[in-house]
Each structure stands twice: as C-alpha cells, then as structure tokens.
Design a protein around this motif. Structure first.
Motif, PDB file in Angstrom:
ATOM      1  N   ARG A 240       0.837  -1.191   0.000  1.00 46.23           N
ATOM      2  CA  ARG A 240       0.000   0.000   0.000  1.00 46.23           C
ATOM      3  C   ARG A 240       0.880   1.251   0.000  1.00 46.23           C
ATOM      4  O   ARG A 240       2.095   1.170   0.092  1.00 46.23           O
ATOM      5  CB  ARG A 240      -0.927   0.006   1.232  1.00 46.23           C
ATOM      6  N   ASP A 241       0.244   2.421  -0.050  1.00 50.28           N
ATOM      7  CA  ASP A 241       0.985   3.680  -0.068  1.00 50.28           C
ATOM      8  C   ASP A 241       1.813   3.860   1.198  1.00 50.28           C
ATOM      9  O   ASP A 241       2.887   4.461   1.173  1.00 50.28           O
ATOM     10  CB  ASP A 241       0.032   4.856  -0.241  1.00 50.28           C
ATOM     11  N   THR A 242       1.304   3.355   2.322  1.00 51.42           N
ATOM     12  CA  THR A 242       2.041   3.447   3.580  1.00 51.42           C
ATOM     13  C   THR A 242       2.096   2.075   4.236  1.00 51.42           C
ATOM     14  O   THR A 242       1.240   1.203   3.981  1.00 51.42           O
ATOM     15  CB  THR A 242       1.380   4.426   4.566  1.00 51.42           C
ATOM     16  N   ALA A 243       3.099   1.885   5.102  1.00 56.20           N
ATOM     17  CA  ALA A 243       3.213   0.626   5.831  1.00 56.20           C
ATOM     18  C   ALA A 243       1.997   0.409   6.725  1.00 56.20           C
ATOM     19  O   ALA A 243       1.499  -0.716   6.863  1.00 56.20           O
ATOM     20  CB  ALA A 243       4.496   0.631   6.660  1.00 56.20           C
ATOM     21  N   GLU A 244       1.517   1.469   7.347  1.00 56.18           N
ATOM     22  CA  GLU A 244       0.357   1.347   8.234  1.00 56.18           C
ATOM     23  C   GLU A 244      -0.854   0.806   7.479  1.00 56.18           C
ATOM     24  O   GLU A 244      -1.576  -0.070   7.980  1.00 56.18           O
ATOM     25  CB  GLU A 244       0.020   2.707   8.846  1.00 56.18           C
ATOM     26  N   GLN A 245      -1.075   1.297   6.275  1.00 58.41           N
ATOM     27  CA  GLN A 245      -2.212   0.808   5.484  1.00 58.41           C
ATOM     28  C   GLN A 245      -2.042  -0.671   5.131  1.00 58.41           C
ATOM     29  O   GLN A 245      -3.004  -1.441   5.169  1.00 58.41           O
ATOM     30  CB  GLN A 245      -2.337   1.641   4.210  1.00 58.41           C
ATOM     31  N   ALA A 246      -0.832  -1.074   4.799  1.00 59.82           N
ATOM     32  CA  ALA A 246      -0.589  -2.462   4.422  1.00 59.82           C
ATOM     33  C   ALA A 246      -0.804  -3.404   5.602  1.00 59.82           C
ATOM     34  O   ALA A 246      -1.449  -4.453   5.472  1.00 59.82           O
ATOM     35  CB  ALA A 246       0.831  -2.611   3.876  1.00 59.82           C
ATOM     36  N   TRP A 247      -0.270  -3.025   6.769  1.00 61.02           N
ATOM     37  CA  TRP A 247      -0.425  -3.897   7.939  1.00 61.02           C
ATOM     38  C   TRP A 247      -1.859  -3.909   8.446  1.00 61.02           C
ATOM     39  O   TRP A 247      -2.334  -4.925   8.974  1.00 61.02           O
ATOM     40  CB  TRP A 247       0.545  -3.489   9.035  1.00 61.02           C
ATOM     41  N   THR A 248      -2.568  -2.823   8.255  1.00 59.79           N
ATOM     42  CA  THR A 248      -3.996  -2.822   8.594  1.00 59.79           C
ATOM     43  C   THR A 248      -4.735  -3.851   7.757  1.00 59.79           C
ATOM     44  O   THR A 248      -5.602  -4.586   8.255  1.00 59.79           O
ATOM     45  CB  THR A 248      -4.604  -1.423   8.367  1.00 59.79           C
ATOM     46  N   GLU A 249      -4.389  -3.927   6.481  1.00 58.00           N
ATOM     47  CA  GLU A 249      -5.007  -4.923   5.592  1.00 58.00           C
ATOM     48  C   GLU A 249      -4.636  -6.332   6.018  1.00 58.00           C
ATOM     49  O   GLU A 249      -5.476  -7.238   6.029  1.00 58.00           O
ATOM     50  CB  GLU A 249      -4.568  -4.667   4.151  1.00 58.00           C
ATOM     51  N   ALA A 250      -3.369  -6.546   6.378  1.00 56.69           N
ATOM     52  CA  ALA A 250      -2.939  -7.873   6.825  1.00 56.69           C
ATOM     53  C   ALA A 250      -3.677  -8.288   8.095  1.00 56.69           C
ATOM     54  O   ALA A 250      -4.133  -9.440   8.225  1.00 56.69           O
ATOM     55  CB  ALA A 250      -1.429  -7.883   7.059  1.00 56.69           C
ATOM     56  N   HIS A 251      -3.826  -7.367   9.040  1.00 61.55           N
ATOM     57  CA  HIS A 251      -4.523  -7.681  10.284  1.00 61.55           C
ATOM     58  C   HIS A 251      -6.010  -7.927  10.036  1.00 61.55           C
ATOM     59  O   HIS A 251      -6.634  -8.753  10.712  1.00 61.55           O
ATOM     60  CB  HIS A 251      -4.321  -6.549  11.281  1.00 61.55           C
ATOM     61  N   LYS A 252      -6.578  -7.215   9.069  1.00 64.68           N
ATOM     62  CA  LYS A 252      -7.973  -7.454   8.713  1.00 64.68           C
ATOM     63  C   LYS A 252      -8.144  -8.875   8.163  1.00 64.68           C
ATOM     64  O   LYS A 252      -9.116  -9.575   8.491  1.00 64.68           O
ATOM     65  CB  LYS A 252      -8.423  -6.424   7.669  1.00 64.68           C
ATOM     66  N   ILE A 253      -7.203  -9.294   7.336  1.00 68.72           N
ATOM     67  CA  ILE A 253      -7.244 -10.653   6.807  1.00 68.72           C
ATOM     68  C   ILE A 253      -7.127 -11.665   7.941  1.00 68.72           C
ATOM     69  O   ILE A 253      -7.872 -12.656   8.013  1.00 68.72           O
ATOM     70  CB  ILE A 253      -6.121 -10.853   5.772  1.00 68.72           C
ATOM     71  N   LEU A 254      -6.181 -11.424   8.859  1.00 70.58           N
ATOM     72  CA  LEU A 254      -5.980 -12.339   9.980  1.00 70.58           C
ATOM     73  C   LEU A 254      -7.224 -12.429  10.851  1.00 70.58           C
ATOM     74  O   LEU A 254      -7.604 -13.518  11.298  1.00 70.58           O
ATOM     75  CB  LEU A 254      -4.775 -11.878  10.802  1.00 70.58           C
ATOM     76  N   ASP A 255      -7.869 -11.299  11.091  1.00 72.60           N
ATOM     77  CA  ASP A 255      -9.082 -11.284  11.915  1.00 72.60           C
ATOM     78  C   ASP A 255     -10.206 -12.096  11.278  1.00 72.60           C
ATOM     79  O   ASP A 255     -11.119 -12.551  11.980  1.00 72.60           O
ATOM     80  CB  ASP A 255      -9.550  -9.842  12.141  1.00 72.60           C
ATOM     81  N   GLY A 256     -10.142 -12.265   9.960  1.00 75.94           N
ATOM     82  CA  GLY A 256     -11.175 -13.030   9.269  1.00 75.94           C
ATOM     83  C   GLY A 256     -10.970 -14.526   9.308  1.00 75.94           C
ATOM     84  O   GLY A 256     -11.819 -15.284   8.820  1.00 75.94           O
ATOM     85  N   PHE A 257      -9.861 -14.986   9.901  1.00 80.13           N
ATOM     86  CA  PHE A 257      -9.597 -16.426   9.971  1.00 80.13           C
ATOM     87  C   PHE A 257     -10.409 -17.043  11.111  1.00 80.13           C
ATOM     88  O   PHE A 257     -10.195 -16.714  12.291  1.00 80.13           O
ATOM     89  CB  PHE A 257      -8.118 -16.704  10.217  1.00 80.13           C
ATOM     90  N   ASP A 258     -11.306 -17.917  10.776  1.00 77.69           N
ATOM     91  CA  ASP A 258     -12.083 -18.628  11.781  1.00 77.69           C
ATOM     92  C   ASP A 258     -11.179 -19.619  12.513  1.00 77.69           C
ATOM     93  O   ASP A 258     -10.474 -20.408  11.874  1.00 77.69           O
ATOM     94  CB  ASP A 258     -13.237 -19.373  11.104  1.00 77.69           C
ATOM     95  N   PRO A 259     -11.159 -19.613  13.865  1.00 70.18           N
ATOM     96  CA  PRO A 259     -10.270 -20.511  14.607  1.00 70.18           C
ATOM     97  C   PRO A 259     -10.453 -21.980  14.251  1.00 70.18           C
ATOM     98  O   PRO A 259      -9.476 -22.734  14.169  1.00 70.18           O
ATOM     99  CB  PRO A 259     -10.638 -20.233  16.065  1.00 70.18           C
ATOM    100  N   ASP A 260     -11.678 -22.403  14.041  1.00 66.27           N
ATOM    101  CA  ASP A 260     -11.913 -23.808  13.692  1.00 66.27           C
ATOM    102  C   ASP A 260     -11.339 -24.136  12.320  1.00 66.27           C
ATOM    103  O   ASP A 260     -10.810 -25.234  12.108  1.00 66.27           O
ATOM    104  CB  ASP A 260     -13.412 -24.112  13.710  1.00 66.27           C
ATOM    105  N   THR A 261     -11.433 -23.168  11.393  1.00 65.92           N
ATOM    106  CA  THR A 261     -10.854 -23.388  10.063  1.00 65.92           C
ATOM    107  C   THR A 261      -9.347 -23.500  10.147  1.00 65.92           C
ATOM    108  O   THR A 261      -8.735 -24.375   9.526  1.00 65.92           O
ATOM    109  CB  THR A 261     -11.242 -22.250   9.110  1.00 65.92           C
ATOM    110  N   VAL A 262      -8.722 -22.608  10.931  1.00 65.76           N
ATOM    111  CA  VAL A 262      -7.269 -22.670  11.100  1.00 65.76           C
ATOM    112  C   VAL A 262      -6.861 -24.014  11.679  1.00 65.76           C
ATOM    113  O   VAL A 262      -5.925 -24.661  11.192  1.00 65.76           O
ATOM    114  CB  VAL A 262      -6.780 -21.525  12.007  1.00 65.76           C
TER     115      VAL A 262
END
Length: 380
Positions: A240-262
C-alpha cells in the motif's frame, strides 16, 4: 538484466479473504465469493499483461480448475501474456504432454511455461490412480522430463525406465520456442531432479537466509551436472501507499480467519509429505502471534492455505526493498499473488514496479519505457 514478475490465476476461486486449498486441503468457502470463470480470470490476465507481468501461474490439483483447459481459454483474451501451467507428470504420458505443450506453443504464439509439480500428497495422488510413494514420484518425474526434453529437441525416443517406457516416440512438430520448465521441491531427490532437468528452480517465500541456503544447494548440484539454473520465489503481496495501510489490511485478513478453520487446515497440512510444506508450517507453528518472521515477511497466509504461505507486507518502498534483498541472493523471477487478485495486481503493478523501474531493476516487457507502469514512481 530486468527482473521478471509473474502473477497468479486463482482457478480455485477468489475473494477479499484468503482462499485456502492445496496440499490435500480443500478450498475454503471464501473461494465461492468470486467464481473462477473464464470472464473473471481473463480480467486478471489482462490486468497482469497491461501492468507488465510476464506470465501468470495456475495451480494444479483436485481443489481447482484444470490448468491446461483454463489457460487455453484465457489465452484467447490476451495477446502477449505467458501462462505458467502447473501439471503433474504422473497424470499424463510424457509423449502426450510434449505434444500438448507443442500445440499450446503454436496456438498461442509461444506463450507457454511449464510448472512441473511432482505431487507431495499420496492420498491425493491415489485419487487420480497414482500409487507410487513420494521418492518414486520424483524418480518418475526425472524420467518424464528426460523424455519430454528429448522429444522437444526432435529426437526419436526409446526409453525403458523404472517407471516410464516409450518406444519409437517422436513429435511430428516440435515446439518453437521450447517451453521453459519451472520446478520446486525441498527434499534431496527434488534437488537432484532440478539440477538435471529444469530451467528455473522455484522456492516458496522463506526468510532470506533460508532462501540463500536453497540457492547454494541447487546451484552446487547443477554445477556438478554441468548446468546452470535460474531461481524464482513464490510469494503473496500486500502493498500500500504506507506501511500502516498495508499492515492494517494484513490484520484485517488475519481477523477473518475462523479458529476452527485454522485448526482444521493445520491438522490437514501436518499430514503433508512435502518437505516444503513442512518448512512453511515451521514458520508460524499454527500460532497467530509473531507472524512477521523477517522484516515485511508475514507468515499469516499459511494459517489457512497450503503451499505458498508468506506475504511481503509493507509500503511500496519497503516491498521493493525486500525484492531487492531477495534479488541480491540470486532470485531473478518473482511469482506473486494477493487477495483479491484483480485489485492486488494493480496495487503492486502501479506501486512497486515503477519504483523498481526507477532504479533500473525492471522494465515493462511489453511496452516502451514511457508507459505509465515504468515512469518515475509517484510519491505517497
């Protein structure tokens, strides 16, 4: 020498979430968000071509669409983009595969690259009627590539090997150009096959120190065979344009991982026979914490996806620096992907590639250097 970048065709479906699958695990429900239709995959392919990616990789396995058929159809909607078609030697005869590749080259104007996947999961191989164990599959791959390469050179081939046998095999028309062969594998026998037969050795996105060890290993084996091999790396990207924006996207993806699926995916991947998959799992250990295993290298994708499980995450400048770091080790080709693949192709193509072009490390393969993707990068 300009760096070479390839993108990915998600023939198992696409989403704003990570679409799992591979190495014996099924595609996740997110794969139904964007179906892998020819229309959608062609959008991605055309974007990749316009942005300056040389080719697009397609996966292989029961969890995705067939790579040969899909790329043949998508090729009609592109002009210069190459297709890195993944296929398994145990599922088709070497003479037929050589003929298929030759036909693909003629019908697309020489736009085929081959990604040879030996197959690391015996239970999946058996579903296709292949009952060899892992080492035997690699030995068969060696025989397969020997036959195919001889046929592509116009030779008449007679071979009675341990696993394959052909008699008076030849092609009526050889491919022009001969497709380059890509191959990956981390076991000792995989290194031997790579050294003898392949053009480009691919590694998954491990930290640079581990990648350097692999390069030295394969390079040394190839030298003993009197050959040289190029090197590529398979990674996801969140830039992304900034590191903060990129890591926000990564954390959003991580938050979407269902524990049972993992938990389910990790249990399935733990049964994998693939040494490369074992190395991927060791990077995160199934845990959500401490996933940045090297600056800008994030292991979160591997929690729900088999195969390539790491991503470059950061600002465009940071991602460009990590690419330069891998290139300094000997990596010349980068096979990238991101979710969703259409949008992420633009983030990388319009954000990172111009920065590499400005430093003389990349130039657009299909257009003059005055094209937008090769201009001096904009500032964030």
């Amino acid at each position: 020498m300009s760096l070479t970048f390839h993108w990915f065709l998600p023939t198992n479906g696409d989403s704003r979430h990570v679409v799992g699958g591979g190495h014996g695990t099924p595609a996740t429900a997110f794969g139904r968000n964007r179906q892998p239709t020819v229309a959608y995959l062609s959008q991605i392919a055309r974007a990749a071509e316009d942005l300056g990616f040389v080719g697009v990789l397609t996966p292989t396995g029961a969890w995705c669409e067939d790579a040969w058929l899909t790329t043949a159809m998508v090729s009609r909607h592109t002009e210069r983009l190459k297709f890195l078609v993944a296929f398994r030697p145990g599922f088709v005869s070497p003479t037929l595969a050589a003929q298929m590749a030759s036909t693909f080259q003629r019908q697309t104007g020489g736009r085929l690259l081959l990604n040879v996947v030996t197959g690391g999961e015996s239970h999946e191989q058996r579903a296709y009627g292949d009952f060899l164990d892992k080492d035997a599959r690699y030995r068969r791959t060696g025989e397969f590539l020997q036959i195919v390469r001889d046929l592509w050179e116009g030779k008449t081939v007679d071979l009675s090997g341990e696993h394959l046998q052909v008699e008076d095999a030849r092609l009526a028309r050889v491919p022009d150009p001969v497709p380059e062969v890509y191959f990956g594998g981390s076991s000792p026998i995989a290194g031997e096959i790579a050294a003898r037969h392949v053009d480009v050795y691919l590694t998954w996105g491990e930290p640079p120190a581990q990648v350097a060890e692999k390069i030295a290993w394969v390079r040394g084996l190839a030298a003993k065979e009197g050959r040289t091999v190029r090197f590529g790396i398979r990674l996801h990207v969140i830039t992304r344009d900034t590191a903060e924006q990129a890591w926000t996207e990564a954390h959003k993806i991580l938050d979407g991982f269902d524990p049972d699926t993992v938990k389910s995916v990790q249990a399935g991947l733990a049964r994998s026979e693939s040494e490369g998959q074992r190395r991927m799992l060791a990077l995160h250990g199934g845990n959500r914490e401490d996933l940045e295993i090297h600056p800008n290298l994030w292991a979160g994708i591997g929690l729900v996806r088999g195969g390539a499980g790491t991503a470059l995450v950061g600002s465009h400048d940071e991602v460009a620096e990590r690419i330069k770091e891998y290139h300094a080790l000997g990596i010349d080709e980068f096979v990238l992907s991101g979710y969703p693949h259409l949008e992420e192709a633009y983030w990388f193509g319009e954000g990172v590639l111009p920065r590499l072009a400005a430093q003389g490390l990349w130039q657009h393969p299909f257009a003059p250097t005055s094209t937008p993707a090769a201009q001096v990068p904009f500032t964030s």
